[in-house]
Design a protein around this motif. Structure first.
Motif, short mmCIF file in Angstrom:
data_model
loop_
_atom_site.label_atom_id
_atom_site.label_comp_id
_atom_site.label_asym_id
_atom_site.label_seq_id
_atom_site.Cartn_x
_atom_site.Cartn_y
_atom_site.Cartn_z
N GLN A 1 45.79 43.31 33.74
CA GLN A 1 44.66 44.07 32.85
C GLN A 1 43.32 43.71 32.57
O GLN A 1 42.60 44.58 32.43
CB GLN A 1 45.78 45.04 31.80
CG GLN A 1 45.14 46.09 30.94
CD GLN A 1 46.27 46.51 30.67
OE1 GLN A 1 46.00 45.57 29.46
NE2 GLN A 1 46.71 47.59 30.05
N LYS A 2 43.53 42.38 32.40
CA LYS A 2 42.45 41.97 31.69
C LYS A 2 41.45 41.59 33.11
O LYS A 2 40.28 41.92 33.37
CB LYS A 2 42.49 40.36 31.47
CG LYS A 2 43.50 40.42 29.92
CD LYS A 2 43.48 39.11 29.58
CE LYS A 2 44.68 39.35 27.75
NZ LYS A 2 44.48 37.59 27.38
N ALA A 3 41.92 41.70 34.22
CA ALA A 3 41.27 41.33 34.79
C ALA A 3 40.59 42.65 35.66
O ALA A 3 39.11 43.27 36.04
CB ALA A 3 41.86 40.96 36.41
N ALA A 4 41.64 43.73 35.39
CA ALA A 4 40.50 45.49 35.76
C ALA A 4 39.96 45.68 34.42
O ALA A 4 38.72 46.46 35.12
CB ALA A 4 41.82 45.98 35.66
N LEU B 1 23.27 39.08 48.74
CA LEU B 1 23.19 37.78 48.23
C LEU B 1 23.52 37.00 47.01
O LEU B 1 23.05 35.87 46.16
CB LEU B 1 21.04 38.00 47.49
CG LEU B 1 20.94 38.20 49.28
CD1 LEU B 1 19.15 38.14 48.39
CD2 LEU B 1 20.83 37.59 50.82
N SER B 2 24.22 37.91 46.42
CA SER B 2 25.66 37.46 45.35
C SER B 2 26.30 35.74 45.30
O SER B 2 26.36 35.68 46.40
CB SER B 2 25.99 38.26 44.35
OG SER B 2 25.35 39.86 44.56
N THR B 3 26.25 34.75 44.39
CA THR B 3 26.44 33.73 44.43
C THR B 3 28.27 34.16 43.87
O THR B 3 28.35 35.09 43.46
CB THR B 3 26.47 33.03 43.69
OG1 THR B 3 26.51 32.60 42.72
CG2 THR B 3 24.64 31.94 44.05
N LEU B 4 29.09 33.25 44.44
CA LEU B 4 30.29 33.36 43.38
C LEU B 4 30.67 33.38 42.19
O LEU B 4 31.80 33.97 42.08
CB LEU B 4 31.38 32.22 44.32
CG LEU B 4 31.70 32.79 45.59
CD1 LEU B 4 32.49 30.93 46.09
CD2 LEU B 4 32.87 33.89 45.98
N THR B 5 29.41 33.31 41.45
CA THR B 5 29.90 32.69 39.76
C THR B 5 28.30 33.61 39.01
O THR B 5 28.78 33.74 38.19
CB THR B 5 29.68 31.49 39.19
OG1 THR B 5 28.35 30.89 40.22
CG2 THR B 5 31.19 30.88 39.66
N VAL C 1 36.06 41.75 42.89
CA VAL C 1 37.35 41.52 42.67
C VAL C 1 36.96 39.38 41.92
O VAL C 1 37.80 39.65 41.40
CB VAL C 1 38.14 41.81 43.80
CG1 VAL C 1 39.67 41.31 43.53
CG2 VAL C 1 37.68 42.87 44.50
N TYR C 2 36.93 38.53 42.96
CA TYR C 2 36.60 37.30 43.02
C TYR C 2 36.16 37.04 41.19
O TYR C 2 37.29 36.08 40.30
CB TYR C 2 35.90 37.09 44.16
CG TYR C 2 35.78 35.49 43.63
CD1 TYR C 2 36.89 33.91 43.93
CD2 TYR C 2 34.94 34.57 42.52
CE1 TYR C 2 36.93 32.48 43.32
CE2 TYR C 2 35.15 33.42 42.17
CZ TYR C 2 35.56 32.26 42.60
OH TYR C 2 35.88 31.29 42.62
N GLN C 3 35.23 37.98 40.53
CA GLN C 3 34.68 37.81 39.41
C GLN C 3 35.67 38.43 38.36
O GLN C 3 35.81 37.59 37.25
CB GLN C 3 33.40 38.07 39.41
CG GLN C 3 32.45 36.86 39.81
CD GLN C 3 32.11 36.11 39.10
OE1 GLN C 3 33.08 35.34 39.37
NE2 GLN C 3 30.93 35.32 38.08
N ALA C 4 36.30 38.98 38.47
CA ALA C 4 37.55 40.25 37.48
C ALA C 4 38.16 38.92 37.28
O ALA C 4 38.30 39.50 36.22
CB ALA C 4 37.72 41.90 38.45
N TYR C 5 38.89 37.96 38.29
CA TYR C 5 40.00 37.38 38.05
C TYR C 5 39.38 35.82 37.35
O TYR C 5 40.14 36.21 37.05
CB TYR C 5 41.02 37.03 39.45
CG TYR C 5 42.08 38.62 38.96
CD1 TYR C 5 43.65 38.52 39.18
CD2 TYR C 5 41.89 39.76 40.24
CE1 TYR C 5 44.25 38.79 38.84
CE2 TYR C 5 43.00 40.22 40.39
CZ TYR C 5 43.95 40.63 39.49
OH TYR C 5 45.42 41.30 39.67
N ARG C 6 38.50 35.63 38.22
CA ARG C 6 37.95 34.32 37.43
C ARG C 6 37.52 34.77 36.26
O ARG C 6 37.81 33.58 35.22
CB ARG C 6 36.92 33.70 38.19
CG ARG C 6 36.55 32.23 38.29
CD ARG C 6 35.33 32.73 38.99
NE ARG C 6 33.86 32.72 38.78
CZ ARG C 6 33.50 32.32 37.38
NH1 ARG C 6 34.03 30.85 36.84
NH2 ARG C 6 32.04 32.59 36.41
N LEU C 7 36.87 35.81 35.26
CA LEU C 7 36.52 35.65 34.47
C LEU C 7 36.85 36.57 33.39
O LEU C 7 37.67 36.11 32.07
CB LEU C 7 35.25 36.80 34.60
CG LEU C 7 33.77 35.52 34.67
CD1 LEU C 7 32.70 36.37 34.76
CD2 LEU C 7 34.00 34.49 34.43
#
Length: 223
Positions: free
Chosen positions: A153-156, A170-174, A185-191
């Protein structure tokens, strides 16, 4: 128009790769993120498509499993489309200039029956409706094995915090000021959830990476 866009991206990529050695020499420290980002532009388009296709073929054969966490707790329905907050959505349809699919995340309240997505020309947006009615040929949903319902839920909610941010390949992974679909999606779960989902190519996470066996499990597939 598509040919012009492809040519522009190829030329821009070439410019970035050509300036990379000078940039590296001028900096005292080059981060792993920056190194991977520039390695990404050395990737051949066909290599990216082949890599993604291989992962999608694995996902096609993957069993449909219950939406469970490490502790065995079942979070939601499986075998049918789920509106559980934070469920990862992937399709293998053609998008952008690479045929590697599209990705999004099921939105949390107040965005009911919607997904949060980063789309070309529109940026990060709320899109209503389930994916089987929107995409062909295949649609997948996957749950992150290591997370709880609260983390998902926090990722969402983290994904929703990026609404109206622009789209950019051109966005990087961070990067958090621009996004492409699977990187959102990667950033939502990472952060949001504190989980970094695995990726197999330097500097980029493809939609097919989000179906990575061991990190996520396919809970729904529509063909």
């Amino acid at each position: 128009m598509k040919k012009i866009k492809n040519l522009f991206i190829i030329l821009l990529s070439a410019c970035l790769v050509n300036t990379w050695p000078v940039y590296a020499e001028e900096q005292e420290y080059v981060s792993e993120e920056e190194r991977e980002f520039y390695e990404y532009f050395n990737l051949n388009k066909n290599d990216v498509e082949e890599y993604s296709q291989n992962l999608f073929e694995e996902a096609q054969k993957a069993p449909i499993v219950p939406d469970k966490m490490d502790n065995g707790f079942t979070r939601s329905v499986s075998g049918t489309w789920s509106w559980r907050d934070g469920v990862i959505c992937v399709c293998d349809s053609y998008t952008s200039f690479l045929n590697h699919g599209h990705a999004g995340i099921v939105a949390a309240a107040p965005h009911y029956y919607s997904t949060i997505e980063a789309n070309p020309n529109k940026g990060v947006q709320v899109v209503r409706g389930d994916w089987p009615s929107r995409f062909k040929p295949r649609v997948y949903q996957a749950g992150v094995i290591s997370t709880s319902v609260a983390q998902d839920q926090k990722a969402a909610k983290k994904a929703a915090s990026f609404l109206e941010k622009p789209y950019s390949l051109l966005s990087t992974l961070t990067t958090t000021d621009t996004f492409y679909c699977s990187q959102l999606v990667y950033q939502a779960y990472r952060l949001g959830a504190g989980v970094s989902l695995p990726h197999g190519l330097p500097g980029i996470i493809t939609p097919s990476d989000l179906l990575h066996a061991g990190a996520t499990e396919v809970t729904y597939r529509y063909e």
